[in-house]
Design an enzyme around this catalytic site. Sequence first.
Site, PDB file in Angstrom:
ATOM      1  N   GLY A 134       0.783  -1.233   0.000  1.00 15.07           N
ATOM      2  CA  GLY A 134       0.000   0.000   0.000  1.00 15.07           C
ATOM      3  C   GLY A 134       0.812   1.278   0.000  1.00 15.07           C
ATOM      4  O   GLY A 134       0.402   2.278  -0.590  1.00 15.07           O
ATOM      5  N   GLU A 143       4.268   5.543   5.302  1.00 17.38           N
ATOM      6  CA  GLU A 143       3.104   4.658   5.457  1.00 17.38           C
ATOM      7  C   GLU A 143       1.880   5.272   4.796  1.00 17.38           C
ATOM      8  O   GLU A 143       1.705   6.493   4.803  1.00 17.38           O
ATOM      9  CB  GLU A 143       2.790   4.483   6.953  1.00 17.38           C
ATOM     10  N   ASP A 144       1.014   4.407   4.273  1.00 19.64           N
ATOM     11  CA  ASP A 144      -0.261   4.904   3.743  1.00 19.64           C
ATOM     12  C   ASP A 144      -1.206   5.270   4.882  1.00 19.64           C
ATOM     13  O   ASP A 144      -1.786   6.345   4.899  1.00 19.64           O
ATOM     14  CB  ASP A 144      -0.917   3.875   2.797  1.00 19.64           C
ATOM     15  N   ASP A 203      -3.319   2.703  11.899  1.00 21.58           N
ATOM     16  CA  ASP A 203      -4.578   2.415  12.586  1.00 21.58           C
ATOM     17  C   ASP A 203      -4.244   2.220  14.073  1.00 21.58           C
ATOM     18  O   ASP A 203      -3.996   3.196  14.774  1.00 21.58           O
ATOM     19  CB  ASP A 203      -5.182   1.173  11.917  1.00 21.58           C
ATOM     20  N   LYS A 217      -5.570   7.205  11.564  1.00 22.50           N
ATOM     21  CA  LYS A 217      -6.794   7.007  12.364  1.00 22.50           C
ATOM     22  C   LYS A 217      -6.368   7.102  13.820  1.00 22.50           C
ATOM     23  O   LYS A 217      -6.345   6.105  14.547  1.00 22.50           O
ATOM     24  CB  LYS A 217      -7.383   5.619  12.091  1.00 22.50           C
ATOM     25  N   VAL A 236     -11.562   2.719   4.695  1.00 20.01           N
ATOM     26  CA  VAL A 236     -11.419   3.488   3.455  1.00 20.01           C
ATOM     27  C   VAL A 236     -10.557   2.738   2.443  1.00 20.01           C
ATOM     28  O   VAL A 236      -9.738   1.888   2.809  1.00 20.01           O
ATOM     29  CB  VAL A 236     -10.815   4.890   3.717  1.00 20.01           C
TER      30      VAL A 236
HETATM   31  P1  5GP Z   1      -2.367  -1.264  12.428  1.00 22.32           P
HETATM   32  O1  5GP Z   1      -1.317  -2.269  12.809  1.00 22.32           O
HETATM   33  O2  5GP Z   1      -1.901   0.166  12.513  1.00 22.32           O
HETATM   34  O3  5GP Z   1      -3.640  -1.488  13.179  1.00 22.32           O
HETATM   35  O4  5GP Z   1      -2.746  -1.619  10.951  1.00 22.32           O
HETATM   36  C1  5GP Z   1      -2.298  -0.909   9.880  1.00 22.32           C
HETATM   37  C2  5GP Z   1      -2.674  -1.609   8.595  1.00 22.32           C
HETATM   38  O5  5GP Z   1      -4.069  -1.949   8.579  1.00 22.32           O
HETATM   39  C3  5GP Z   1      -2.465  -0.686   7.419  1.00 22.32           C
HETATM   40  O6  5GP Z   1      -1.153  -0.769   6.938  1.00 22.32           O
HETATM   41  C4  5GP Z   1      -3.509  -1.192   6.442  1.00 22.32           C
HETATM   42  O7  5GP Z   1      -2.971  -2.277   5.723  1.00 22.32           O
HETATM   43  C5  5GP Z   1      -4.632  -1.711   7.316  1.00 22.32           C
HETATM   44  N1  5GP Z   1      -5.725  -0.718   7.435  1.00 22.32           N
HETATM   45  C6  5GP Z   1      -6.045   0.006   8.531  1.00 22.32           C
HETATM   46  N2  5GP Z   1      -7.105   0.793   8.288  1.00 22.32           N
HETATM   47  C7  5GP Z   1      -7.468   0.568   6.997  1.00 22.32           C
HETATM   48  C8  5GP Z   1      -8.509   1.095   6.150  1.00 22.32           C
HETATM   49  O8  5GP Z   1      -9.337   1.959   6.512  1.00 22.32           O
HETATM   50  N3  5GP Z   1      -8.555   0.617   4.876  1.00 22.32           N
HETATM   51  C9  5GP Z   1      -7.681  -0.312   4.409  1.00 22.32           C
HETATM   52  N4  5GP Z   1      -7.816  -0.699   3.147  1.00 22.32           N
HETATM   53  N5  5GP Z   1      -6.684  -0.837   5.185  1.00 22.32           N
HETATM   54  C10 5GP Z   1      -6.577  -0.403   6.460  1.00 22.32           C
END
Ligand code: 5GP
Length: 183
Positions: free
Chosen positions: A49, A102-103, A106, A134, A156
């Site tokens: 991503g 990073e894209d 979360d 987020k 999203v």
């Molecule tokens: P974290 O470890 O921060 O919870 O997860 C991050 C990853 O979850 C991101 O790199 C992405 O791959 C995925 N992710 C989190 N939120 C979204 C979202 O709203 N849409 C999509 N497509 N992927 C998300």
Amino acid sequence: MATPFAPSELFSRLVVTEDDIQRRVGELGAAIAVDHRASDLRLVTVLRGGVFFLADLCRAIDLPLQVDFLAVSSYAGDAPGRVRVVKDLDDAIAGANVIVVEDIIDTGLTLNYILNNLRARQPATLEVCTMFDKDIRRIVDLPITYRGFSIPDRYVVGYGLDHAGRFRNLGYIAEMSREVTGL
Ligand code: 5GP
């Protein structure tokens, strides 16, 4: 710009427009260029991503720099955030000024693991630049130096973010309709 999909059927809401994303890319690139003059700058991103943002961002930074990539995979059924590196960086980063691009962030668990892994390689500096954040969902505290947009807790797609592998190539981000995601 034309979109390859019929947005009204798939998406319930446009969250950030392509114009706003591109304007913010320019601002972030300019800020990074000011902060990183005369440094051994490496932009590191996580496949797949982050590639879309990285490609735009590196062209908005008016400095010599290098790019590198890693890929991780989650352990199924294991502790959340425990990931395994399935494709490592090609180059050593000891002594370099590393920005992880990073894209989206979360909970931050995945990125936290990646930062710990990279920190052990002793870069001179280690920072984070994320396009979408987020922040309300954050579980671990992360050193985010550059942030594009804080967005609500919604699923999203677009600008690198996928649903079942699709929609990464949208220039904007949109919230998916519940009929499509089933969430
Ligand atoms: P974290 O470890 O921060 O919870 O997860 C991050 C990853 O979850 C991101 O790199 C992405 O791959 C995925 N992710 C989190 N939120 C979204 C979202 O709203 N849409 C999509 N497509 N992927 C998300």
